[in-house]
Design a protein around this motif. Structure first.
Motif, PDB file in Angstrom:
ATOM      1  N   LEU A  16       0.857  -1.202   0.000  1.00 27.61           N
ATOM      2  CA  LEU A  16       0.000   0.000   0.000  1.00 27.61           C
ATOM      3  C   LEU A  16       0.886   1.242   0.000  1.00 27.61           C
ATOM      4  CD1 LEU A  16      -2.467   1.755   0.251  1.00 27.61           C
ATOM      5  CD2 LEU A  16      -2.553   1.221   2.694  1.00 27.61           C
ATOM      6  N   ARG A  17       1.000   1.829  -1.148  1.00 26.74           N
ATOM      7  CA  ARG A  17       1.748   3.083  -1.228  1.00 26.74           C
ATOM      8  C   ARG A  17       0.890   4.115  -1.960  1.00 26.74           C
ATOM      9  NH1 ARG A  17       6.485   1.405  -5.534  1.00 26.74           N
ATOM     10  NH2 ARG A  17       5.168   1.299  -7.381  1.00 26.74           N
ATOM     11  N   ALA A  18       1.299   5.364  -1.852  1.00 23.39           N
ATOM     12  CA  ALA A  18       0.534   6.436  -2.493  1.00 23.39           C
ATOM     13  C   ALA A  18       0.664   6.309  -4.007  1.00 23.39           C
ATOM     14  CB  ALA A  18       1.058   7.783  -2.017  1.00 23.39           C
ATOM     15  N   ARG A  20      -0.356   8.350  -7.180  1.00 20.82           N
ATOM     16  CA  ARG A  20      -0.855   9.704  -7.449  1.00 20.82           C
ATOM     17  C   ARG A  20      -1.150   9.971  -8.920  1.00 20.82           C
ATOM     18  NH1 ARG A  20       3.181  10.441  -3.326  1.00 20.82           N
ATOM     19  NH2 ARG A  20       2.290  11.316  -1.431  1.00 20.82           N
ATOM     20  N   TYR A  69      -7.870  21.840  -4.306  1.00 18.59           N
ATOM     21  CA  TYR A  69      -6.648  21.145  -3.866  1.00 18.59           C
ATOM     22  C   TYR A  69      -5.395  21.793  -4.450  1.00 18.59           C
ATOM     23  CZ  TYR A  69      -3.388  17.344  -2.796  1.00 18.59           C
ATOM     24  OH  TYR A  69      -2.318  16.613  -2.328  1.00 18.59           O
ATOM     25  N   MET A  98       8.973  11.741  -5.629  1.00 23.10           N
ATOM     26  CA  MET A  98       7.705  11.817  -4.915  1.00 23.10           C
ATOM     27  C   MET A  98       7.044  13.181  -5.143  1.00 23.10           C
ATOM     28  SD  MET A  98       6.719  11.446  -0.922  1.00 23.10           S
ATOM     29  CE  MET A  98       6.924  13.162  -0.559  1.00 23.10           C
ATOM     30  N   CYS A 102       3.488  14.210  -6.619  1.00 23.94           N
ATOM     31  CA  CYS A 102       2.558  15.096  -5.879  1.00 23.94           C
ATOM     32  C   CYS A 102       2.131  16.264  -6.763  1.00 23.94           C
ATOM     33  CB  CYS A 102       3.226  15.637  -4.621  1.00 23.94           C
ATOM     34  SG  CYS A 102       3.498  14.400  -3.347  1.00 23.94           S
ATOM     35  N   LEU A 105      -0.529  15.018  -9.057  1.00 24.37           N
ATOM     36  CA  LEU A 105      -1.826  14.935  -8.384  1.00 24.37           C
ATOM     37  C   LEU A 105      -2.386  16.339  -8.132  1.00 24.37           C
ATOM     38  CD1 LEU A 105      -4.058  13.257  -7.024  1.00 24.37           C
ATOM     39  CD2 LEU A 105      -2.724  13.357  -4.905  1.00 24.37           C
ATOM     40  N   THR A 162      -4.542   7.637  -2.855  1.00 24.90           N
ATOM     41  CA  THR A 162      -3.639   8.366  -1.948  1.00 24.90           C
ATOM     42  C   THR A 162      -4.494   9.029  -0.887  1.00 24.90           C
ATOM     43  OG1 THR A 162      -2.117   8.903  -3.750  1.00 24.90           O
ATOM     44  CG2 THR A 162      -1.920  10.217  -1.767  1.00 24.90           C
ATOM     45  N   LEU A 163      -4.051   8.914   0.345  1.00 22.61           N
ATOM     46  CA  LEU A 163      -4.685   9.668   1.426  1.00 22.61           C
ATOM     47  C   LEU A 163      -4.162  11.098   1.362  1.00 22.61           C
ATOM     48  CD1 LEU A 163      -5.951  10.303   4.182  1.00 22.61           C
ATOM     49  CD2 LEU A 163      -4.177   8.932   5.242  1.00 22.61           C
ATOM     50  N   THR A 164      -5.049  12.070   1.199  1.00 25.48           N
ATOM     51  CA  THR A 164      -4.614  13.474   1.250  1.00 25.48           C
ATOM     52  C   THR A 164      -5.374  14.193   2.359  1.00 25.48           C
ATOM     53  OG1 THR A 164      -6.215  14.539  -0.244  1.00 25.48           O
ATOM     54  CG2 THR A 164      -4.335  13.410  -1.270  1.00 25.48           C
ATOM     55  N   THR A 165      -4.704  15.165   2.932  1.00 32.87           N
ATOM     56  CA  THR A 165      -5.306  15.909   4.049  1.00 32.87           C
ATOM     57  C   THR A 165      -5.225  17.419   3.851  1.00 32.87           C
ATOM     58  OG1 THR A 165      -3.202  15.637   5.182  1.00 32.87           O
ATOM     59  CG2 THR A 165      -4.942  14.121   5.799  1.00 32.87           C
ATOM     60  N   LEU A 166      -4.594  17.849   2.758  1.00 35.98           N
ATOM     61  CA  LEU A 166      -4.387  19.297   2.589  1.00 35.98           C
ATOM     62  C   LEU A 166      -5.692  20.066   2.435  1.00 35.98           C
ATOM     63  CD1 LEU A 166      -1.279  19.281   0.229  1.00 35.98           C
ATOM     64  CD2 LEU A 166      -1.370  20.079   2.595  1.00 35.98           C
ATOM     65  N   ILE A 203       7.283  -0.617  -0.737  1.00 29.69           N
ATOM     66  CA  ILE A 203       7.282   0.593   0.089  1.00 29.69           C
ATOM     67  C   ILE A 203       8.589   0.687   0.857  1.00 29.69           C
ATOM     68  CG2 ILE A 203       4.788   0.769   0.340  1.00 29.69           C
ATOM     69  CD1 ILE A 203       5.051  -0.718   3.010  1.00 29.69           C
ATOM     70  N   ARG A 205       9.875   1.679   4.551  1.00 29.33           N
ATOM     71  CA  ARG A 205       9.474   1.995   5.930  1.00 29.33           C
ATOM     72  C   ARG A 205      10.614   1.637   6.884  1.00 29.33           C
ATOM     73  NH1 ARG A 205       5.942   4.110   3.243  1.00 29.33           N
ATOM     74  NH2 ARG A 205       3.732   3.565   3.231  1.00 29.33           N
TER      75      ARG A 205
HETATM   76  C1  LIG Z   1      -2.067  11.658   7.440  1.00 36.29           C
HETATM   77  C2  LIG Z   1      -1.552  11.646   6.023  1.00 36.29           C
HETATM   78  C3  LIG Z   1      -1.722  12.761   5.239  1.00 36.29           C
HETATM   79  C4  LIG Z   1      -1.282  12.774   3.905  1.00 36.29           C
HETATM   80  N1  LIG Z   1      -1.533  13.868   3.122  1.00 36.29           N
HETATM   81  C5  LIG Z   1      -1.151  13.849   1.822  1.00 36.29           C
HETATM   82  C6  LIG Z   1      -1.500  14.921   0.953  1.00 36.29           C
HETATM   83  O1  LIG Z   1      -2.192  15.881   1.353  1.00 36.29           O
HETATM   84  N2  LIG Z   1      -1.089  14.858  -0.339  1.00 36.29           N
HETATM   85  C7  LIG Z   1      -0.376  13.800  -0.817  1.00 36.29           C
HETATM   86  O2  LIG Z   1      -0.029  13.803  -2.017  1.00 36.29           O
HETATM   87  N3  LIG Z   1      -0.045  12.760  -0.026  1.00 36.29           N
HETATM   88  C8  LIG Z   1      -0.427  12.747   1.281  1.00 36.29           C
HETATM   89  N4  LIG Z   1      -0.147  11.668   2.083  1.00 36.29           N
HETATM   90  C9  LIG Z   1       0.606  10.507   1.542  1.00 36.29           C
HETATM   91  C10 LIG Z   1       2.013  10.428   2.137  1.00 36.29           C
HETATM   92  O3  LIG Z   1       2.784  11.492   1.625  1.00 36.29           O
HETATM   93  C11 LIG Z   1       2.639   9.079   1.818  1.00 36.29           C
HETATM   94  O4  LIG Z   1       1.847   8.067   2.385  1.00 36.29           O
HETATM   95  C12 LIG Z   1       4.049   8.991   2.377  1.00 36.29           C
HETATM   96  O5  LIG Z   1       4.880   9.923   1.749  1.00 36.29           O
HETATM   97  C13 LIG Z   1       4.660   7.615   2.157  1.00 36.29           C
HETATM   98  O6  LIG Z   1       4.672   7.331   0.791  1.00 36.29           O
HETATM   99  P1  LIG Z   1       4.169   5.920   0.261  1.00 36.29           P
HETATM  100  O7  LIG Z   1       2.847   5.681   0.944  1.00 36.29           O
HETATM  101  O8  LIG Z   1       4.045   6.076  -1.222  1.00 36.29           O
HETATM  102  O9  LIG Z   1       5.183   4.913   0.646  1.00 36.29           O
HETATM  103  C14 LIG Z   1      -0.608  11.632   3.386  1.00 36.29           C
HETATM  104  C15 LIG Z   1      -0.457  10.495   4.181  1.00 36.29           C
HETATM  105  C16 LIG Z   1      -0.931  10.483   5.482  1.00 36.29           C
HETATM  106  C17 LIG Z   1      -0.794   9.218   6.295  1.00 36.29           C
END
Ligand SMILES: Cc1cc2nc3c(=O)[nH]c(=O)nc-3n(C[C@H](O)[C@H](O)[C@H](O)COP(=O)(O)O)c2cc1C
Length: 230
Positions: A16-18, A20, A69, A98, A102, A105, A162-166, A203, A205
């Motif tokens: 499970l990786r982001a 985008r 966004y 990365m 981003c 995305l 991808t989980l985003t929070t911005l 991934i 970690r």
């Molecule tokens: C709480 C949280 C917030 C995140 N917010 C963003 C975001 O706003 N935009 C984005 O592109 N990635 C976001 N991510 C993804 C992380 O950047 C990503 O999971 C981390 O860099 C590790 O990369 P990988 O999952 O590809 O291994 C977020 C991840 C988490 C857990």
């Protein structure tokens, strides 16, 4: 029960990786339904399930979310690129890759065929660390397991996410766009789509022994090494 569709769970977790860069191709209803079902299986404090997902598929609304966004990422990404100066070699190249993803995305969030907007209601949560004089995180524990379950299901389905929070920075605009009622807030926006490139995969970690301790904080935990550790 959903049967015969599953990758081994440790493979799912460890890939499970982001993702985008997402294609615009639609996600079939049955696939989306399984992803949402996985979210709904998540635990929450007192089993109150104090979250909801707004599943955005309407192209005009997606485009508007993407427009919200973009500036948030541009501001955050500009800072992140400045911080690159402190890195060298492989670490820098990795971080640059990365940030490129981003940026992609940031430009294309609204093109993803589905955006999952996770909302939560703190009145439905027992937030046991609310008054400790430090940042409170327990409430999030009743929401992010659902987020994680959805992402794990995406891996299983071959759907990038991808989980985003911005977008929390643009919560008021998101609230009026999606007609989110008062008392509900947003904590994650997850674009979903089939991957343009390789999708989920290896991934990077920290190893378990750097993260987990024996009996007291900081004490080395000696376990047999797991050969598949990343
Ligand atoms: C709480 C949280 C917030 C995140 N917010 C963003 C975001 O706003 N935009 C984005 O592109 N990635 C976001 N991510 C993804 C992380 O950047 C990503 O999971 C981390 O860099 C590790 O990369 P990988 O999952 O590809 O291994 C977020 C991840 C988490 C857990």
């Amino acid at each position: 029960m959903i049967r015969d569709l599953s990758m081994p769970i440790y493979e799912v977790m460890s890939t499970l990786r982001a993702v985008r860069r997402l294609k615009t191709d639609p996600i079939p209803d049955a696939v989306l339904n399984r992803i949402l079902q996985a979210a709904a299986w998540a635990p929450s404090g007192g089993n109150t399930q104090p979250w909801r997902i707004v599943t955005v598929r309407d192209s005009a609304i997606r485009r508007r979310v993407g427009e919200l966004y973009r500036p948030q990422w541009q501001a955050y990404g500009a800072q992140a690129r400045q911080n690159l100066a402190q890195l060298t070699g492989d670490a820098r190249a990795k971080q640059e890759r990365m940030l490129d993803a981003c940026d992609y995305l940031g430009e294309h969030m609204g093109d993803a065929p589905v955006l999952l907007v996770f909302c939560f209601n703190p009145d439905l949560m027992a937030i046991t660390d609310a008054d400790l004089g430090r940042p409170s995180v327990v409430g999030g524990g009743s929401v992010y397991p659902a987020v994680q379950n959805a992402m794990l299901a995406c891996v299983n389905e071959g759907v990038g996410c991808t989980l985003t929070t911005l977008l929390c920075f643009a919560e008021d605009a998101l609230r009026s766009l999606l007609e989110i009622p008062q008392g509900w807030y947003t904590c994650a926006v997850m674009p979903l789509g089939y991957p343009v490139l390789g999708g989920h995969g290896p991934i990077s970690r920290r190893p378990v022994e750097k993260l987990c301790y024996a009996d007291t904080f900081g004490s080395r935990l000696d376990l047999d090494a797991i050969s598949a550790s990343t």
